[in-house]
Design a protein around this motif. Structure first.
Motif, PDB file in Angstrom:
ATOM      1  N   ASN A  62       0.868  -1.168   0.000  1.00 59.12           N
ATOM      2  CA  ASN A  62       0.000   0.000   0.000  1.00 59.12           C
ATOM      3  C   ASN A  62       0.906   1.219   0.000  1.00 59.12           C
ATOM      4  O   ASN A  62       1.981   1.217   0.601  1.00 59.12           O
ATOM      5  N   MET A  63       0.474   2.238  -0.683  1.00 61.87           N
ATOM      6  CA  MET A  63       1.230   3.491  -0.702  1.00 61.87           C
ATOM      7  C   MET A  63       0.294   4.569  -0.172  1.00 61.87           C
ATOM      8  O   MET A  63      -0.420   4.311   0.794  1.00 61.87           O
ATOM      9  N   THR A  64       0.230   5.707  -0.814  1.00 58.48           N
ATOM     10  CA  THR A  64      -0.745   6.722  -0.434  1.00 58.48           C
ATOM     11  C   THR A  64      -2.148   6.161  -0.638  1.00 58.48           C
ATOM     12  O   THR A  64      -3.069   6.466   0.100  1.00 58.48           O
ATOM     13  N   GLY A  65      -2.294   5.313  -1.661  1.00 60.45           N
ATOM     14  CA  GLY A  65      -3.530   4.587  -1.924  1.00 60.45           C
ATOM     15  C   GLY A  65      -3.284   3.103  -1.730  1.00 60.45           C
ATOM     16  O   GLY A  65      -2.145   2.647  -1.686  1.00 60.45           O
ATOM     17  N   PRO A  66      -4.351   2.316  -1.648  1.00 58.45           N
ATOM     18  CA  PRO A  66      -4.184   0.875  -1.430  1.00 58.45           C
ATOM     19  C   PRO A  66      -3.668   0.157  -2.674  1.00 58.45           C
ATOM     20  O   PRO A  66      -3.827   0.637  -3.789  1.00 58.45           O
ATOM     21  N   ASN A  67      -3.074  -1.015  -2.462  1.00 59.45           N
ATOM     22  CA  ASN A  67      -2.703  -1.893  -3.564  1.00 59.45           C
ATOM     23  C   ASN A  67      -4.003  -2.305  -4.262  1.00 59.45           C
ATOM     24  O   ASN A  67      -5.006  -2.598  -3.623  1.00 59.45           O
ATOM     25  N   GLU A 109      -6.410  -4.830   3.636  1.00 52.34           N
ATOM     26  CA  GLU A 109      -5.795  -4.876   4.963  1.00 52.34           C
ATOM     27  C   GLU A 109      -4.681  -3.845   5.089  1.00 52.34           C
ATOM     28  O   GLU A 109      -3.960  -3.581   4.134  1.00 52.34           O
ATOM     29  N   LYS A 110      -4.552  -3.321   6.271  1.00 53.70           N
ATOM     30  CA  LYS A 110      -3.487  -2.388   6.629  1.00 53.70           C
ATOM     31  C   LYS A 110      -3.521  -1.086   5.826  1.00 53.70           C
ATOM     32  O   LYS A 110      -2.520  -0.406   5.720  1.00 53.70           O
ATOM     33  N   PHE A 111      -4.686  -0.750   5.244  1.00 51.38           N
ATOM     34  CA  PHE A 111      -4.809   0.553   4.603  1.00 51.38           C
ATOM     35  C   PHE A 111      -5.842   1.353   5.372  1.00 51.38           C
ATOM     36  O   PHE A 111      -6.931   0.865   5.676  1.00 51.38           O
ATOM     37  N   ASN A 112      -5.521   2.592   5.689  1.00 48.67           N
ATOM     38  CA  ASN A 112      -6.390   3.461   6.472  1.00 48.67           C
ATOM     39  C   ASN A 112      -7.291   4.271   5.542  1.00 48.67           C
ATOM     40  O   ASN A 112      -6.924   5.353   5.102  1.00 48.67           O
ATOM     41  N   TYR A 113      -8.454   3.733   5.256  1.00 49.22           N
ATOM     42  CA  TYR A 113      -9.421   4.400   4.385  1.00 49.22           C
ATOM     43  C   TYR A 113     -10.164   5.505   5.118  1.00 49.22           C
ATOM     44  O   TYR A 113     -10.316   5.461   6.338  1.00 49.22           O
ATOM     45  N   SER A 114     -10.679   6.438   4.360  1.00 51.05           N
ATOM     46  CA  SER A 114     -11.594   7.426   4.925  1.00 51.05           C
ATOM     47  C   SER A 114     -12.891   6.696   5.289  1.00 51.05           C
ATOM     48  O   SER A 114     -13.208   5.637   4.732  1.00 51.05           O
ATOM     49  N   ASP A 115     -13.643   7.245   6.226  1.00 50.41           N
ATOM     50  CA  ASP A 115     -14.886   6.610   6.662  1.00 50.41           C
ATOM     51  C   ASP A 115     -15.854   6.412   5.499  1.00 50.41           C
ATOM     52  O   ASP A 115     -16.530   5.390   5.423  1.00 50.41           O
ATOM     53  N   VAL A 116     -15.918   7.375   4.590  1.00 50.26           N
ATOM     54  CA  VAL A 116     -16.868   7.277   3.483  1.00 50.26           C
ATOM     55  C   VAL A 116     -16.548   6.082   2.577  1.00 50.26           C
ATOM     56  O   VAL A 116     -17.451   5.407   2.101  1.00 50.26           O
ATOM     57  N   VAL A 117     -15.275   5.784   2.387  1.00 52.33           N
ATOM     58  CA  VAL A 117     -14.908   4.627   1.563  1.00 52.33           C
ATOM     59  C   VAL A 117     -15.134   3.342   2.357  1.00 52.33           C
ATOM     60  O   VAL A 117     -15.664   2.364   1.819  1.00 52.33           O
ATOM     61  N   LYS A 118     -14.763   3.337   3.637  1.00 51.06           N
ATOM     62  CA  LYS A 118     -14.980   2.145   4.472  1.00 51.06           C
ATOM     63  C   LYS A 118     -16.459   1.770   4.520  1.00 51.06           C
ATOM     64  O   LYS A 118     -16.802   0.601   4.594  1.00 51.06           O
ATOM     65  N   ASN A 119     -17.318   2.769   4.487  1.00 53.20           N
ATOM     66  CA  ASN A 119     -18.756   2.537   4.628  1.00 53.20           C
ATOM     67  C   ASN A 119     -19.500   2.590   3.295  1.00 53.20           C
ATOM     68  O   ASN A 119     -20.728   2.651   3.283  1.00 53.20           O
ATOM     69  N   ALA A 120     -18.799   2.559   2.185  1.00 51.37           N
ATOM     70  CA  ALA A 120     -19.435   2.695   0.868  1.00 51.37           C
ATOM     71  C   ALA A 120     -20.416   1.559   0.591  1.00 51.37           C
ATOM     72  O   ALA A 120     -21.439   1.767  -0.059  1.00 51.37           O
ATOM     73  N   GLY A 121     -20.097   0.353   1.042  1.00 51.56           N
ATOM     74  CA  GLY A 121     -21.038  -0.755   0.934  1.00 51.56           C
ATOM     75  C   GLY A 121     -21.170  -1.399  -0.433  1.00 51.56           C
ATOM     76  O   GLY A 121     -22.059  -2.214  -0.630  1.00 51.56           O
ATOM     77  N   PHE A 122     -20.326  -1.067  -1.389  1.00 54.55           N
ATOM     78  CA  PHE A 122     -20.423  -1.722  -2.695  1.00 54.55           C
ATOM     79  C   PHE A 122     -19.174  -2.547  -2.961  1.00 54.55           C
ATOM     80  O   PHE A 122     -18.162  -2.423  -2.282  1.00 54.55           O
ATOM     81  N   THR A 123     -19.291  -3.399  -3.951  1.00 54.74           N
ATOM     82  CA  THR A 123     -18.177  -4.219  -4.404  1.00 54.74           C
ATOM     83  C   THR A 123     -17.686  -3.631  -5.716  1.00 54.74           C
ATOM     84  O   THR A 123     -18.493  -3.265  -6.584  1.00 54.74           O
ATOM     85  N   TRP A 124     -16.356  -3.540  -5.853  1.00 53.27           N
ATOM     86  CA  TRP A 124     -15.790  -2.939  -7.059  1.00 53.27           C
ATOM     87  C   TRP A 124     -16.087  -3.786  -8.293  1.00 53.27           C
ATOM     88  O   TRP A 124     -15.837  -4.982  -8.320  1.00 53.27           O
ATOM     89  N   ASP A 125     -16.654  -3.119  -9.273  1.00 50.37           N
ATOM     90  CA  ASP A 125     -16.856  -3.685 -10.610  1.00 50.37           C
ATOM     91  C   ASP A 125     -16.561  -2.565 -11.604  1.00 50.37           C
ATOM     92  O   ASP A 125     -16.237  -1.439 -11.199  1.00 50.37           O
ATOM     93  N   ALA A 126     -16.659  -2.869 -12.876  1.00 49.84           N
ATOM     94  CA  ALA A 126     -16.303  -1.876 -13.899  1.00 49.84           C
ATOM     95  C   ALA A 126     -17.182  -0.626 -13.805  1.00 49.84           C
ATOM     96  O   ALA A 126     -16.688   0.492 -13.944  1.00 49.84           O
ATOM     97  N   ALA A 127     -18.461  -0.789 -13.563  1.00 53.30           N
ATOM     98  CA  ALA A 127     -19.370   0.360 -13.506  1.00 53.30           C
ATOM     99  C   ALA A 127     -19.021   1.285 -12.335  1.00 53.30           C
ATOM    100  O   ALA A 127     -18.975   2.516 -12.498  1.00 53.30           O
ATOM    101  N   HIS A 128     -18.776   0.703 -11.145  1.00 46.17           N
ATOM    102  CA  HIS A 128     -18.390   1.529 -10.001  1.00 46.17           C
ATOM    103  C   HIS A 128     -17.051   2.203 -10.246  1.00 46.17           C
ATOM    104  O   HIS A 128     -16.874   3.380  -9.917  1.00 46.17           O
TER     105      HIS A 128
END
Length: 163
Positions: free
Chosen positions: A81-86, A99-118
C-alpha cells in the motif's frame, strides 16, 4: 541556451554534409523475447475474455493512463500500500477492505463491491462519487481513456503472483 552556458547547436539538417548517397535503412526492431511474447499472448487472451466494451480496449493506452495512478497505487500481487491501497484483486472486492490501509470513513462505509461500472464512476470524479474521500485525484475525464484504464486494471490486477 545561455542559461546552461552552452552554445546553440546547429540543426543536423544544416550541419550535415550533402551527399548523393542514399541514407542507410533504419535497423529492424529486435524480435520480442519469449517472455515478452508470452506476456503479449496472455494480455491478448485476457482482453478478449473481458465483457464489452472492455474487450476492445487499448491496453497500451490503459497502461499509459495508469501512469496517473502509479504514484499512489501498486497493482501487483503482494504489492505494498502506498498513499492509496494496492489494487491487486480489485474487481469483486468490497470497497474499503484492503488490509493495513487506512481508508476514509466514506470509503470504508461505501457498501459496494468494485466492478467496472463503479470504477468508471469513481475514476471520472472520485470526490463527486464519494464526497469525503481523501483521494485527491481529479479524475480521468475522457471516457475512452477510462475504458482503456479499466480494461488494463482488469487484466493486470487479476494476474497470479508468479506472472
Amino acid at each position: 541556451l545561455t542559461a546552461c552556458s552552452k552554445p546553440a547547436e546547429t540543426p543536423a539538417a544544416e550541419s550535415a554534409p550533402t551527399t548523393s548517397a542514399t541514407p542507410a535503412a533504419a535497423p529492424a526492431p529486435a524480435a520480442p523475447s519469449e517472455a515478452e511474447s508470452e506476456a503479449a499472448e496472455h494480455a491478448a487472451k485476457a482482453l478478449a475474455a473481458l465483457p464489452a466494451p472492455y474487450n476492445t480496449a487499448d491496453l497500451a493506452n490503459g497502461q499509459r493512463t495508469f501512469a496517473l495512478c502509479r504514484s499512489c497505487h501498486t497493482i501487483n500481487a503482494g504489492g505494498m500500500n502506498m498513499t492509496g491501497p494496492n489494487l491487486h484483486g480489485l474487481f469483486g472486492r468490497k470497497a474499503g477492505t484492503v488490509e493495513k490501509f487506512n481508508y476514509s470513513d466514506v470509503v470504508k462505509n461505501a457498501g459496494f463491491t468494485w466492478d467496472a461500472a463503479h470504477l468508471d464512476k469513481w475514476l471520472a470524479d472520485p470526490k463527486a462519487d464519494l464526497p469525503g474521500t481523501r483521494m485527491t485525484f481529479m479524475g480521468v475525464k475522457d471516457p475512452k481513456a477510462r475504458t482503456d484504464l479499466i480494461a488494463y486494471l482488469m487484466v493486470e490486477t487479476a494476474k497470479p503472483a508468479d506472472d
